[in-house]
Write a protein that holds these residues in place. Structure first.
Motif, short mmCIF file in Angstrom:
data_model
loop_
_atom_site.label_atom_id
_atom_site.label_comp_id
_atom_site.label_asym_id
_atom_site.label_seq_id
_atom_site.Cartn_x
_atom_site.Cartn_y
_atom_site.Cartn_z
N MET A 69 0.42 -0.89 -0.33
CA MET A 69 0.44 0.17 0.44
C MET A 69 1.49 1.39 0.19
N ARG A 70 2.51 1.57 0.46
CA ARG A 70 3.01 2.50 0.99
C ARG A 70 3.03 2.85 -0.46
N GLY A 71 3.65 1.31 -1.31
CA GLY A 71 4.22 1.64 -2.42
C GLY A 71 2.76 2.64 -3.59
N THR A 72 1.69 1.29 -3.58
CA THR A 72 0.92 2.37 -4.41
C THR A 72 0.53 3.71 -3.80
N ILE A 73 0.41 4.36 -3.03
CA ILE A 73 -0.15 5.29 -2.12
C ILE A 73 1.60 6.63 -2.47
N ALA A 74 2.00 6.10 -2.97
CA ALA A 74 3.95 6.77 -3.89
C ALA A 74 3.38 7.05 -4.76
N ASP A 75 2.91 6.31 -5.31
CA ASP A 75 2.75 5.84 -7.25
C ASP A 75 1.61 6.99 -7.13
N ALA A 76 0.76 7.21 -6.76
CA ALA A 76 -0.86 8.18 -6.40
C ALA A 76 -0.46 9.95 -6.70
#
Lengths: 194, 194
Positions: A69-76
């Motif tokens: 989720m950390r990665g996804t949020i950073a991408d977003a």
DNA sequence: GTCTATAAAGGGATAGAC
DNA sequence: GTCTATCCCTTTATAGAC
């Protein structure tokens, strides 16, 4: 630290798997260490060798999902526009839900799990960032309710009634429904809501 | 049969109110009789005088909501067409969610509560009838997923983040989102699903 | 109708044998 | 690395005093 590492760490992983399954079925409060031990065919002490407290097991269970989720949020957050950011966040969230059905269902439903996560600042930061991404820059009432209903997607993914639907199809359906929820135009003739 | 408040006297109603609040906050498994007693400022024995077992409290907490649900479902099943039936069921469900936010949220999320209800045939019959009404006569995959996400409406209604939204507005929003979920036309414009 | 007291069981957690 | 045995606390539930 005196903590033994997990070499081929089967011990820790096995506890995590069992706990995940039992948490999803009975909730964190409804799952005792005895149940976890019985499920593995070992004793409570064997579980305590791997984790020194129940809370540590809980945190280990959600860890991999939250890493993703950390990665996804950073991408977003790196997206060009606010709409893009919301789209990336939703798609990432759906992927997360599909890849970690039981964890995400527990996170969205279990009050005790929520309380444990709330006591760790790293998790609070993540969930509030995700919330902002889904709400967008100007959260009106409609959008706020829709974002909250998005939490229901995790619930659906773990629904036993839908267990026969395969991951790719379910992912597509959830993404469709999530997009629909976030983009629904004017509900009816809504009055201003304070 | 008014029980908005139980100022004094009605011991059972006061226990039910306290239990409802605590179940919603901690889950059934996470709520002890001691917590209920403390919340009321009485002793556990005083609670046991009103209810002989924890399960009896749980059943009493959901009873009024399920009485209302029985009526709604009967109305829906008497509708002229299948579409009408679905509409009546959805509207009734949203009313139920608004009028019993905490109960319905607990029912849709709490695993222990679910297990207790499942052991009573009357509840099983109700939920399966509601399920059929929401699914309609020809439940395809899209509709099945949507019906499951409908369960998320109860989740949203109990979300503390939405506590500031008043009942009428929230009811309108949930009804809109529920209708949207059940009527969403073509799920995928991207690619065929297997 | 509410209390004290207590039984009986289960849960989290630790020490130490093997 | 896993076990036995144990401690202490909480929980459900009952009996009986007031």
């Amino acid at each position: 630290m005196a903590r033994p590492h997990a070499p081929r760490g089967q011990g820790r992983a096995r506890v995590i798997d069992a706990a995940l399954e039992l948490f999803a079925e009975h909730g964190v409060s409804g799952t005792s260490l005895q149940m976890i031990a019985d499920h593995l065919g070992v004793t409570k002490a064997a579980v305590y060798y791997q984790f020194h407290a129940k809370e540590d097991i809980v945190l280990a269970v959600v860890e991999s999902a939250f890493d993703e989720m950390r990665g996804t949020i950073a991408d977003a957050e790196a997206a060009a526009s606010a709409d893009d950011a919301t789209g990336v966040a939703l798609a990432g969230l759906v992927d997360l839900i599909i890849g970690h059905r039981q964890v995400m269902a527990s996170v969205s439903r279990d009050p005790e799990l929520g309380r444990i996560l709330e006591s760790h600042e790293a998790f609070n930061s993540l969930t509030s960032r995700l919330g902002e991404l889904l709400l967008g820059p100007v959260p009106d009432t409609r959008r706020r309710v829709a974002a909250s209903v998005i939490g229901g997607l995790a619930h659906a993914a773990a629904d036993p009634l839908l267990a026969d639907i395969d991951d790719a199809v379910l992912r597509e359906q959830l993404l469709h429904l999530g997009t629909l929820l976030l983009s629904s135009g004017s509900p009816t003739r809504t009055k201003a809501t304070s």
